[in-house]
Write an enzyme that holds these catalytic residues in place. Structure first.
Site, PDB file in Angstrom:
ATOM      1  N   HIS A  64       0.852  -1.192   0.000  1.00  0.00           N
ATOM      2  CA  HIS A  64       0.000   0.000   0.000  1.00  0.00           C
ATOM      3  C   HIS A  64       0.882   1.233   0.000  1.00  0.00           C
ATOM      4  O   HIS A  64       1.555   1.513   0.991  1.00  0.00           O
ATOM      5  CB  HIS A  64      -0.920  -0.025   1.225  1.00  0.00           C
ATOM      6  CG  HIS A  64      -1.924  -1.138   1.165  1.00  0.00           C
ATOM      7  ND1 HIS A  64      -2.316  -1.863   2.262  1.00  0.00           N
ATOM      8  CD2 HIS A  64      -2.604  -1.643   0.105  1.00  0.00           C
ATOM      9  CE1 HIS A  64      -3.206  -2.775   1.881  1.00  0.00           C
ATOM     10  NE2 HIS A  64      -3.391  -2.660   0.584  1.00  0.00           N
ATOM     11  N   GLU A  98       1.402   3.787   2.836  1.00  0.00           N
ATOM     12  CA  GLU A  98       1.941   3.341   4.111  1.00  0.00           C
ATOM     13  C   GLU A  98       3.460   3.456   4.137  1.00  0.00           C
ATOM     14  O   GLU A  98       4.192   2.472   4.205  1.00  0.00           O
ATOM     15  CB  GLU A  98       1.449   1.904   4.392  1.00  0.00           C
ATOM     16  CG  GLU A  98      -0.057   1.873   4.565  1.00  0.00           C
ATOM     17  CD  GLU A  98      -0.689   0.488   4.479  1.00  0.00           C
ATOM     18  OE1 GLU A  98      -1.915   0.412   4.525  1.00  0.00           O
ATOM     19  OE2 GLU A  98       0.050  -0.508   4.358  1.00  0.00           O
ATOM     20  N   GLU A 147       1.410  -4.516  11.326  1.00  0.00           N
ATOM     21  CA  GLU A 147       0.799  -3.196  11.212  1.00  0.00           C
ATOM     22  C   GLU A 147       1.520  -2.208  12.114  1.00  0.00           C
ATOM     23  O   GLU A 147       1.674  -2.445  13.314  1.00  0.00           O
ATOM     24  CB  GLU A 147      -0.679  -3.254  11.631  1.00  0.00           C
ATOM     25  CG  GLU A 147      -1.541  -4.144  10.761  1.00  0.00           C
ATOM     26  CD  GLU A 147      -1.970  -3.458   9.463  1.00  0.00           C
ATOM     27  OE1 GLU A 147      -1.574  -2.291   9.238  1.00  0.00           O
ATOM     28  OE2 GLU A 147      -2.708  -4.103   8.692  1.00  0.00           O
ATOM     29  N   HIS A 195       2.938  -3.363   6.942  1.00  0.00           N
ATOM     30  CA  HIS A 195       1.912  -2.375   6.571  1.00  0.00           C
ATOM     31  C   HIS A 195       1.915  -1.206   7.551  1.00  0.00           C
ATOM     32  O   HIS A 195       2.596  -1.236   8.572  1.00  0.00           O
ATOM     33  CB  HIS A 195       0.517  -3.015   6.615  1.00  0.00           C
ATOM     34  CG  HIS A 195       0.214  -3.880   5.435  1.00  0.00           C
ATOM     35  ND1 HIS A 195      -0.696  -3.545   4.485  1.00  0.00           N
ATOM     36  CD2 HIS A 195       0.732  -5.082   5.062  1.00  0.00           C
ATOM     37  CE1 HIS A 195      -0.746  -4.499   3.569  1.00  0.00           C
ATOM     38  NE2 HIS A 195       0.115  -5.443   3.887  1.00  0.00           N
TER      39      HIS A 195
HETATM   40 ZN   LIG Z   1      -1.808  -1.783   4.267  1.00  0.00          ZN
END
Ligand SMILES: [Zn+2]
Length: 1136
Positions: free
Chosen positions: A812, A815, A994, A909
């Site tokens: 992504h 990010e 994350e 992420h």
């Molecule tokens: Zn992500």
């Protein structure tokens, strides 16, 4: 005493008695009263269970029938009616079908007639209003009441300000508000001009009620207006009656009245709702950038408008965003199909194809001689000589040393510093004291002006003068320095001379070496980065490099009432438009230059890698509305932003509003600040990217989707991120971003420098091209392990049999935190740190640091060039359409097929809604358990090893917390890397890591926002976690254990302790014990939608209270009562 069985029996008997009573024409009044008394007593104590029991036995119907019969007698007996109405209200509140029952039994008409008869008897009237109120809680009955003239009746009761009969007035406003929840009633109210009367009534009460005694009446009137304003015609009537102006000025002077909070809150709901909706000020929401994919044959899914889109009843507009937004955001429907969870699907491609990945794993086949000859594979491919510093530990701990001189970084020096910088010394506990001391103070390297907004900034006599003079002397090409052309750095460019000369001079005099960064190398790489736009320029921060501040910055404390203040400022654009400029000063869509260098406004620019500002509108002198570009080939995903701004004045707060954000909430509401890079500060050698801005707030605005159907039901709504920035210098060039940028070019530069910084005798570092992206950019695959000590067969054998660890990141593009984490991983793994050495000797690391280079280059937030979320393509990726996913999966297939399944797979992420760092893993059992699905789960055997790594990281890494980890498999995530690698490759330790964009709520960094140092440290700690995971495994070799033991003995015993603790707790321990409370309590309730859902809840107990409170006070007309009346609460349960 609460729930005696006999009392239930009694209430049943009483209810049954009443049922029979309805049929009796001549009843004994005494016995009815007795029954009502018993029922009242029974139902007023204990829980609602009794009332529900009574309802289930037909109690509501019995009471309603009694009401109808009694009221229809020629001279209704109020001795019976009053307690009956009280009881009805009490029961009706708890009976969801009460409205319909009342309608069926004709109780509505009867009650309305009763109310009309008693207009002058406020005690009787009040009882009727209570009954009407419970009838009106169903929209159907509310509509019926409206048809039968209930609103007119109520408007007779709701008088202008009075100190008499206020209970009745209050009850009437409450009933009216409920009636107006029905669209047909609202429409009738608009047609009959009630909007203006309600506004006048409210104004009258508001202006007289100086000491906020009748807040509930004012709120009731406002709720009436609010419900009417859900209709477009209602909003128009409200505007026509100057409602916006009226409420605006009231709200402005009332912001601090805590005692009037319920009324103020309703005012703001109306203000937000009535702010005229408008489409975004863009010609199209589609991205300004288009990518024409020649290989793509699938037709673009057209958003075909159906007839429904043009349904003319636009009035039936429902503001249902609160639910729909949430469900869109977090689709947490768990997978409960055990087969889907457990079965391993076959290959998604022909097996023969896997052979191609052999070439990406030469470590498995080539000989030692080949290895050695490969070492220098690209040492001379570029002419630049890198002076990479061999200091790999992220720089948090060594304050003030973020930049150092070339001479310092010699190998010898490095080794002597090792002990103090070793990762082992910085595990969670070890770092604690060290960091706490620096926690409360702002970062030292930042100039004071960056910290204090509005304080004296830009003193011309500070030590900036040297640089400043320098920059100002060259004012004519300052632009060229702060956002230089790539071509200017190359001799074949005709106009290169001057700029390149200036840049060289700047680099020579001002640039301090930044580890693993080199501006000249960056420029060389930038030339090769391909974009659909053809960026000719580089952002200065990416080129020059980033020096983090010496310590992490604290989270911003949310200013009380900030959202309301900002909303009022927005409304003021309409009510007091005299200072509104509304001038477009930057736009990607306009071919002509909009920026007038002489005029009095900021200048914006974003046509550089990862930049994505689309349009800037100067709203007021120091306020700008900004629009972010949608992801390429899409019309959504706006969240990431990165742009340049110049032409500012120091010491002036500028307000920026990013008005087309999409997520329903943001960490910007919970202490997060955007990041700022000042070119002048950077030239002064100070910290570069820093968190900045105050008055930060994220809220739903009045803009809606730009379509033909704009403003209609279901139109997408947008959110505003607003923040104020006080720039440190006048006439500076600054960059603002959502988070610390990290471009594709930065990655490519970084990998080159890394490759050249290693000791090739020790570190095996290889950079392959996994594939080319759609945009034609190479996607790098990095291999890191240790060189074999010799070419003895034993050594080579060990070398080739090291287990694999696979890490991917940045699928992504928004990010960027994930890139900083993986940067930390890479630098640590090639470092001299003893832990890194052990890791290299025992594993082969395969790292794909950027799965979506094209997205990063184009400033996307979520998608690839085709507008697809690549992390939803793992189930069946396409070789040409999603090449990076296709080949990463291919590589994993290959490793699995040759029996070398990775021990751990982790995809890095960034997380926009939560704090800290945490892992998502996969577990069949936990998924079924979470879904409440116990069938089939009990007999299921599952290896719980997926929990070990997060537990280890929880102990080691300052930013990491186990309490936010989750191991459930959601249906919506079936095509993500984590789930596919787990199911299809059988990697039980398959994770998504994350990292919050914001910061931490626990551990040593509690209350701090992440800086790049903390992010990089997390990347290193992840590696340490992998080592400890191995040490704890049964397969761990004695040799490794022995070496680790030596290493640990040599160090502080911190890690040792951690190891023991990890070992002790690995078996049991409930991980989900602490709940996911990662949001700090917010000072004020943040009201995103214009609707308040708690309204109904509150009214339940509130009506009870009112009924109790004045049930036995017949004398309301005579007294001047207190609206709050708490002193007079009389318990209904007197009883015999
Ligand atoms: Zn992500």
């Amino acid at each position: 005493m609460r729930r005696h069985p006999h009392s239930v029996r009694t209430s049943k008997a009483a209810a049954t008695g009443l049922c029979g009573f309805g049929d009796l024409s001549s009843s004994d009044k005494v016995s009815i009263l007795a029954i009502l008394q018993v029922l009242g007593d029974l139902l007023s104590v204990g829980t609602d269970r009794r009332i529900h029991y009574m309802i289930s036995k037909g109690g509501s119907e019995a009471l309603l029938r009694t009401l109808v019969d009694t009221a229809r007698t020629p001279a209704p007996d109020y001795d019976i009616l009053l307690p009956l109405l009280r009881l009805l209200a009490k029961v009706g509140l708890r009976d969801k079908k009460f409205g319909q029952k009342a309608l069926d039994l004709e109780a509505l008409d009867v009650t309305l007639i009763l109310a009309r008869k008693n207009l002058s008897d406020s005690h009787h009237l009040l009882h009727c209003l209570w009954a009407l109120r419970v009838f009106a809680s169903s929209v159907t009955t509310a509509a019926m009441l409206g048809i039968n003239g209930a609103m007119e009746l109520l408007l007779k009761v709701i008088t202008p300000y009075t100190r008499r009969r206020t209970r009745t007035v209050r009850a009437a406003t409450e009933v009216l508000a409920l009636l107006l929840k029905s669209k047909s009633n609202s429409r009738r109210a608009v047609n009959r001009g009630y909007v203006a009367s309600l506004l006048r009534l409210h104004q009258d009460w508001h202006s007289h009620d100086m000491d906020d005694t009748y807040v509930t009446i004012r709120r009731g009137l406002l709720l009436c207006l609010k419900h009417i304003a859900t209709l477009r015609s209602g909003r128009e009537a409200f505007s026509a009656a100057q409602g916006l102006e009226t409420l605006f000025s009231m709200a402005q002077s009332y912001l601090d009245h805590e005692s009037a909070e319920p009324a103020i809150s309703a005012m703001f709901q109306i203000l937000r709702q009535c702010y005229p909706r408008s489409p975004l000020p863009l010609n199209t929401a589609r991205s300004a950038y288009t990518f024409l994919d020649t290989a793509d044959t699938t037709p673009e899914p057209l958003h075909a408008l159906t007839e429904e889109d043009f349904e003319d009843d636009v009035d039936e507009e429902v503001d249902k965003d609160s639910e729909s937004d949430h469900s869109k955001e977090e689709d947490d429907d768990l997978e409960t199909d055990v087969d889907k969870l457990s079965a391993r699907p076959g290959l998604d491609r022909p097996e023969e194809e896997l052979v191609q990945y052999e070439a990406m794993c030469p470590e498995l086949s080539c000989s030692f001689e080949e290895l050695e000859s490969q070492l220098g594979y690209d040492l001379n491919s570029e002419d630049t000589h890198y002076t990479a510093n061999h200091r790999h530990i992220p720089t948090v701990a060594s304050s003030g040393q973020c930049c150092f001189n070339k001479d310092q970084s010699s190998w010898g020096q490095e080794r002597t510093n090792l002990a103090s910088t070793s990762l082992l010394s910085r595990v969670k506990k070890g770092r604690f004291s060290g960091h706490l001391s620096s926690k409360r103070r702002p970062s030292m390297n930042v100039s004071p002006s960056m910290q204090t907004n509005g304080a004296g900034t830009d003193p011309s006599g500070d030590n900036a003068s040297g640089t400043q003079t320098f920059v100002e002397e060259d004012a004519w090409n300052r632009e060229a320095i702060s956002c230089p052309r790539i071509s200017d750095f190359f001799p074949n460019s005709t106009k290169s001379g001057e700029t390149a000369g200036v840049m060289e001079k700047l680099l020579h005099t001002h640039h301090k070496p930044i580890p693993f960064h080199d501006p000249r190398a960056y420029t060389a790489k930038a030339q090769r980065t391909k974009s659909a736009v053809g960026f000719g320029k580089m952002a200065f921060p990416d080129l020059w490099g980033h020096c983090p501040p010496s310590s992490a910055q604290p989270m911003l404390e949310r200013k009380r009432g900030i959202q309301r203040i900002k909303i009022l400022e927005d409304v003021r654009r309409l009510t007091q438009p005299n200072d509104i400029i509304n001038r477009v000063v930057f736009s990607l869509d306009e071919p002509w230059p909009l920026q007038d260098i002489t005029s009095n406004h900021l200048r914006f620019f974003s046509k550089f890698e990862s930049g994505n500002l689309r349009k800037a509108i100067q709203v007021r002198e120091f306020e700008y509305d900004l629009l972010i570009n949608a992801d390429v080939n899409s019309s959504e995903h706006q969240q990431w932003f990165y742009f340049k701004v110049s032409g500012m004045r120091a010491a002036v707060p500028y307000r920026f509003n990013i008005i087309n954000c999409e997520k329903f909430n943001s960490q910007f509401n919970y202490g997060m600040q955007p990041t700022l890079y000042s070119v002048k500060e950077a030239l002064l050698g100070r910290a570069c990217w820093i968190r900045t801005g105050d008055e930060i707030c994220y809220y739903k605005n009045h803009y809606c989707e730009h379509t033909a159907a704009a403003g209609e039901a279901g139109a997408k709504r947008y959110y505003t991120l607003t923040f104020s920035v006080t720039f440190p210098h006048s006439e500076d060039d600054c960059y603002l971003a959502y988070h610390y940028p990290y471009t594709y070019t930065a990655l490519m530069t970084h990998l080159d420098i890394l490759g050249k910084s290693i000791d090739p005798q020790q570190v095996y570092f290889r950079k392959d091209v996994l594939c080319r992206t759609l945009g034609g950019n190479p996607c790098p695959l990095v291999t890191i392990t240790a060189m074999p000590e010799s070419n003895s067969p034993d050594q080579l054998e060990q070398f080739r049999h090291r287990p694999y660890q696979v890490i991917t990141a940045r699928v992504h593009p928004g990010e960027s935190n994930a890139s900083w984490v993986v940067k930390g991983t890479l630098e640590f793994l090639v470092s001299e740190d003893p832990v890194a050495k052990l890791l290299r000797e025992n594993f082969i690391f395969k790292i794909i640091p950027m799965l979506n280079p094209d997205g990063v280059i184009h400033g996307n937030h979520r998608c690839s060039l085709r507008g697809e979320d690549l992390n939803r393509q793992w189930l069946s990726p396409h070789a040409h359409l999603q090449p990076t996913i296709y080949h990463t999966k291919g590589l994993l297939y290959y490793l699995t097929s040759i029996g070398r399944r990775p021990m751990v797979f982790c995809d890095f992420h960034g997380h926009s809604q939560r704090k800290n760092v945490f892992l998502y893993g996969c577990s069949v059992k936990e998924t079924l358990w979470q879904a409440g699905c116990t069938v089939g789960a009990s007999g299921l055997l599952e290896d719980v090893s997926y929990r070990t790594l997060p537990k280890i990281l929880d102990k080691l890494a300052p930013a990491f917390t186990m309490s936010s980890c989750s191991f459930s498999v959601e249906k919506s995530r079936a095509s993500t890397a984590r789930v596919v690698v787990w199911r299809e490759m059988g990697v039980s330790r398959s994770y998504t890591m994350e990292t919050s964009y914001c910061g931490c709520t626990q551990g040593p960094y509690q209350g701090l926002q992440f800086g790049t140092s903390e992010l990089q440290e997390m990347g290193a700690m992840f590696c340490l976690g992998l080592l400890i995971l191995e040490l704890k495994s049964v397969s761990c070799s004695h040799q490794l254990l022995a070496r680790a033991a030596m290493l640990l003995n040599g160090e502080e015993d911190a890690l040792d302790q951690h190891l023991q603790r990890c070992g002790g707790s690995s078996g049991g321990g409930s991980s989900s014990s602490s709940e996911l409370d990662d949001e700090p309590p917010c000072l004020e309730e943040i009201d995103y939608s214009a609707d308040s859902s708690s309204e109904q809840e509150a009214s339940l107990s509130e009506l009870d209270r009112q009924i109790q409170e004045c049930a036995f006070h017949r004398d309301e007309e005579e007294e001047e009562e207190e609206a709050t009346g708490q002193t007079r609460a009389v318990p209904l349960s007197g009883g015999p």
